[in-house]
Design an enzyme around this catalytic site. Structure first.
Site, PDB file in Angstrom:
ATOM      1  N   LEU A   1       0.833  -1.209   0.000  1.00 48.38           N
ATOM      2  CA  LEU A   1       0.000   0.000   0.000  1.00 48.38           C
ATOM      3  C   LEU A   1       0.865   1.256   0.000  1.00 48.38           C
ATOM      4  CD1 LEU A   1      -2.844  -1.085   2.464  1.00 48.38           C
ATOM      5  CD2 LEU A   1      -2.474  -1.674   0.078  1.00 48.38           C
ATOM      6  N   ARG A   2       2.155   1.059  -0.045  1.00 42.58           N
ATOM      7  CA  ARG A   2       3.168   2.096  -0.218  1.00 42.58           C
ATOM      8  C   ARG A   2       3.356   3.016   0.974  1.00 42.58           C
ATOM      9  NH1 ARG A   2       5.930  -0.643  -3.754  1.00 42.58           N
ATOM     10  NH2 ARG A   2       5.095  -0.617  -5.885  1.00 42.58           N
TER      11      ARG A   2
ATOM     12  N   ASP B   1      -0.704  -9.494  -5.531  1.00 36.48           N
ATOM     13  CA  ASP B   1       0.654  -8.945  -5.581  1.00 36.48           C
ATOM     14  C   ASP B   1       0.603  -7.475  -5.994  1.00 36.48           C
ATOM     15  OD1 ASP B   1       3.900  -9.759  -7.021  1.00 36.48           O
ATOM     16  OD2 ASP B   1       3.325  -9.153  -5.009  1.00 36.48           O
TER      17      ASP B   1
ATOM     18  N   HIS C   1       2.225   2.113  -8.585  1.00 39.29           N
ATOM     19  CA  HIS C   1       3.380   2.970  -8.847  1.00 39.29           C
ATOM     20  C   HIS C   1       2.950   4.346  -9.299  1.00 39.29           C
ATOM     21  CE1 HIS C   1       6.927   0.539  -8.349  1.00 39.29           C
ATOM     22  NE2 HIS C   1       6.385  -0.457  -9.029  1.00 39.29           N
TER      23      HIS C   1
END
Lengths: 168, 320, 427
Positions: free
Chosen positions: C65-66, C307, C311
């Site tokens: 989830l960054r 997965d 980005h």
């Protein structure tokens, strides 16, 4: 109507006259590919010029390159090494818009600065787009918008007057 | 798709990024146009005004004096204005600065980029990102393609051998890392070569290399039989340090082209090399300078081919 | 709390072997009955599930989830919305955040971010080694106590096998699951595509299958030695499936999952130099894809994960090898699973089980089923609904998907997490 031999005879006579009038010394004769070369070969023989005929291919000097692209069948021009200060007789078959001659002059001047250039054509027709004109012509004609004139050769040399099919 | 990006709406060449996706007619047209430019080498005036007023930028992210000079000369002989830039790739966010460089140059109204870059796909990326009126010529990207080199090689072969259909060609050396080899193989296949053989130790062959349309050999003794054209590849020093080869001398013993080995090929076989040559590593001096070598011819042909490709890519700029 | 009546949907609940039209009754955040109406049940909400499928909410074993640290790419806020709209009610978070999840503080930060985003069911996976550097063990017990559900190596190779052995032994002693992504550092280094015909043609540095199969084999040997429970993540090739099958037959306590896109795409699908196809592990051959599908059908691979790796635009802008790998894949999870069913690779029950019952079993959690007493994590979807992958329909902050612009079939209409409606598709 347009008899090829009559035109060649007149052109020969006019050229001989101009050579004297304009005091051309040891003129270099150049024919523009392809039709101009056929005519130039005739004049070259009739005027007994010793120096080999110059051959000019103007494909790379055309002003419509970005529309029509590069022609894959270009043979290089053949001119003698020294153009500088020479008298030149430039010969083409048909003088129409004037763009071919402009391109030819551009190319010749890239080689060097001639003393003078005399333009001789077999046929001059209407439809000029550039302010140039021949010094002598075998004939001067007027065509309408659906007519075209074309030289075939080299042997036999023949003039064809064609009518363009508007529907084509 | 990779091929469509190279052609404009009328099917004419717009970008020249890779041989793949171009048909035989187009490749032949490039060779024919290059032929007409060859004649100019003998003229006093070596220039034509075809690209006068156009600005060409050589963007070289990888050092290469040789390729850069031929592109510069080619552009100048077409009367274009040329700007050469050597850019180091030490910047951290590579993708961004690549794009920024392009945008900055576009703002100065350029017409064409000639790009050499160390990463495969860089030329495609630039072609995709650049303004619609700009053409991109790939001067070599990573391990992917070096299409202008392949074309000048095809031109040289055609000059001497005339026909492709009965030719057996051997490509010798580091195929794995070679963008030249990939482009050569594509061009030879499209132009209809009879057989393409790659000769290299296993460590220097990429996976599934046969899928490129080649036969494989691991020795010159068997690989060079009946060969008409030998195309050498340069061996880079780094290959020893990455455990791909034990030493230069062992490589030369097996794969170095000597006069002896050359005899295995046909007596009129020609020897080619894209340069620069590693004498005594991939090729013996006697062969490189010998009567069957056409290496210098390749160099002079390089300018005519690049002139042809640049002229073709600049034509028919229909701005919609 | 809210009483919900989900009416007349097709209930597919593989864990309880249910597949029939019926109703689901929810109260106080839990399932209180399936099919049989509880006496005197007065619902606050009725959800009409006519012509739709009602199944357990999906459990995703691998997501990113960054946050913390890479909010330029995505945030908990944006990605939990994407997850909810995808029918995912539980997510395992990979530890390669910034900082890495190798201290309880970071694990607690993850829980806080999840609460703030109103999506509490995010289970952090703790790093197997400190900073994921593969040299020192992480404080696995403290991390477990801080809420980590497993330990894993994200996508960092563990180069030193002795360290891997010790880490697995230590995890085993605390009854922690190890989630392992097998990749040999030396064989797989610097590659960006499968070492095969396509990479050869485009001059892309290749990753041979052996980078995965050798690392997998090494770890399997260590499973026997250490008695550690291992789940292998995101397998990509045929020979990995064969090794898992043999290991299970042999009696090792292992399981495996595959990323949804590996079941649909191969190297041949790569549009040259389109960085949306830059994925790790790389898209391999047709034979690998078929074997992965068979492995899923036979149960050798028991789970599918997204997965999910969103980005920012810049990460995907550049020459292919220079771009960052990864697919934003939560929202294509359901339609792509349904496509496997339409293509007869698996049954619908198997597909739903691979997203619910089986991941729950891997994680040892009481979830992934519409069992009475379990938290009401429910997914209701319309299997016939067609929609286009475009910016109108996309919730994730990352638009990096090879399926952009395509029409897909199958859409979640409602998602419930612990009895709360966290997603409702507007008509």
């Amino acid at each position: 109507m347009l008899e090829i031999n009559d035109l060649l005879n007149k052109l020969e006579a006019d050229l001989k006259h101009i050579i004297v009038e304009r005091q051309l010394t040891n003129p270099l004769m150049i024919g523009i590919r392809t039709g101009g070369v056929w005519i130039a070969e005739q004049m070259h023989r009739r005027l007994n010029i010793n120096e080999p005929l110059g051959l000019l291919d103007i494909s790379f000097y055309r002003d419509d390159f970005s529309q029509i692209g590069v022609n894959p069948n270009v043979k290089p021009s053949q001119l003698p090494p020294n153009i500088e200060g020479r008298d030149i007789i430039l010969i083409d078959d048909v003088f129409y818009t004037g763009r071919t001659i402009r391109a030819a002059l551009n190319e010749i001047f890239d080689y060097g600065r001639p003393n003078q250039v005399v333009l001789a054509v077999l046929i001059e027709r209407n439809g000029r787009q550039i302010p140039l004109c021949p010094d002598c012509a075998g004939a001067s004609i007027t065509l309408n918008s659906v007519q075209r004139i074309k030289l075939t050769g080299p042997d036999p040399l023949a003039i064809h007057l064609q009518t363009i099919d508007a529907a084509a | 798709m990779a091929d469509n990006i190279q052609l404009n709406q009328e099917g004419k060449l717009k970008h020249f990024l890779t041989i793949e996706g171009l048909n035989k007619n187009l490749l032949t047209e490039i060779l024919d146009i290059a032929d007409s430019f060859i004649g100019m080498n003998d003229q006093q005036v070596k220039k034509v005004p075809l690209l006068r007023g156009k600005t060409i930028v050589n963007l070289f992210f990888e050092n290469s004096t040789r390729t850069r000079t031929t592109f510069e000369l080619a552009a100048k002989r077409l009367s274009a204005d040329v700007l050469s830039m050597s850019i180091s790739t030490s910047s951290t966010s590579k993708g961004e600065s690549l794009l920024d460089t392009i945008r900055n140059l576009e703002a100065m109204f350029v017409d064409m980029f000639v790009v050499r870059h160390g990463i495969s796909g860089a030329a495609h990326f630039i072609a995709q990102q650049t303004a619609p009126h700009i053409s991109v010529i790939n001067a070599g990207d990573g391990q992917h393609a070096h299409p202008t080199q392949a074309m000048l090689d095809m031109f040289t072969i055609r000059q001497i051998k005339k026909e492709f259909s009965n030719l057996r060609v051997a490509i010798i050396g580091d195929i794995l890392h070679s963008r030249v080899a990939r482009s050569q193989i594509q061009a030879l296949n499209i132009l209809g070569a009879a057989e393409i053989r790659v000769i290299a130790p296993k460590t220097l062959l990429p996976a599934h290399v046969e899928s490129l349309g080649v036969n494989v050999s691991h020795s010159l003794n068997s690989g060079l039989k009946d060969i008409d054209v030998i195309m050498m590849l340069r061996l880079q020093k780094e290959r020893m340090s990455s455990a791909l080869l034990p030493s230069e001398s062992e490589y030369f013993k097996c794969f170095g082209l000597t006069e002896e080995k050359l005899k295995i090929a046909r007596p009129d076989a020609i020897v080619m090399h894209p340069g620069p040559i590693n004498r005594g590593v991939e090729i013996d001096s006697k062969v490189a300078d010998g009567p069957q070598s056409v290496i210098l011819k390749q160099v002079s042909n390089g300018i005519a081919i690049r002139m042809a490709i640049m002229a073709m890519a600049m034509q028919k700029q229909s701005i919609t | 709390m809210s009483r919900i009546h989900i009416k007349q949907g097709r209930i597919i609940d593989p864990a309880n072997k249910t597949n029939r039209i019926g109703c689901v009754y929810i109260a106080d955040g839990k399932i209180i009955s399936v099919t049989n109406e509880p006496a005197g049940f007065k619902p606050d909400t009725i959800i009409n599930a006519d012509k739709q499928i009602v199944c357990p909410g999906f459990i995703d074993l691998s997501t990113r989830l960054r946050q913390p640290g890479q909010s330029r790419k995505a945030t908990f806020k944006s990605e939990t919305v994407a997850a909810a709209s995808s029918g995912v009610t539980t997510m395992c978070l990979q530890p390669d955040t910034s900082p890495v999840i190798d201290t309880p503080a970071v694990a607690e930060l993850v829980k806080e971010l999840a609460e703030k985003a109103n999506y509490p069911q995010i289970y952090p996976i703790a790093a197997l080694t400190r900073k994921l550097e593969g040299t020192e063990l992480s404080s696995m017990l403290s991390l477990k106590q801080a809420g980590c559900i497993a330990v894993g190596n994200a996508n960092q190779s563990v180069r030193n096998l002795l360290i891997l052995r010790r880490a697995m032994e230590y995890a085993a002693s605390h009854d922690l699951l190890v989630m392992f992504r097998p990749n040999d550092y030396w064989l797989g280094n610097n590659g960006c595509a499968h070492e095969g015909a396509v990479a050869t043609r485009y001059g892309l540095p290749g990753i041979p299958e052996e980078a995965e199969t050798i690392a997998l084999a090494q770890c399997l040997e260590l499973v026997e030695l250490t008695g550690c429970r291992v789940h292998f993540g995101q397998l990509s090739c045929k020979r990995s499936v064969i090794k898992i099958h043999q290991a299970k037959k042999y009696g090792l306590n292992v399981s495996a999952d595959v990323a949804i896109h590996q079941l649909h795409l191969t190297e041949k699908d790569i549009i040259p130099f389109d960085s949306n196809f830059h994925i790790l592990p790389p898209l391999r051959t047709e034979a690998d894809k078929q074997y992965l599908r068979q492995g899923l059908a036979s149960g050798t691979i028991n789970s599918i994960c997204s997965d999910h790796q969103p980005h920012d635009i810049d990460a995907k802008l550049g020459a292919f090898p220079e771009t960052e790998p990864g697919v934003s894949s939560l929202e294509t999870l359901l339609p792509l699973m349904l496509k496997l069913v339409t293509q007869r690779a698996i049954t619908l029950e198997q597909g739903i089980a691979s997203l619910s019952e089986n991941p729950a079993r891997v994680l040892h959690i009481k979830s992934g089923a519409l069992t009475v007493g379990f938290a009401a994590d429910v997914c209701i979807f319309d299997p016939e609904s067609e929609w286009q992958v475009n910016s109108d329909n996309w919730k994730s902050q990352g638009v990096n998907t090879p399926f952009w612009g395509q029409m897909l079939k199958g859409r979640v209409t409602r998602t419930l997490q612990a009895g709360k409606v966290i997603h409702c598709l507007e008509k």
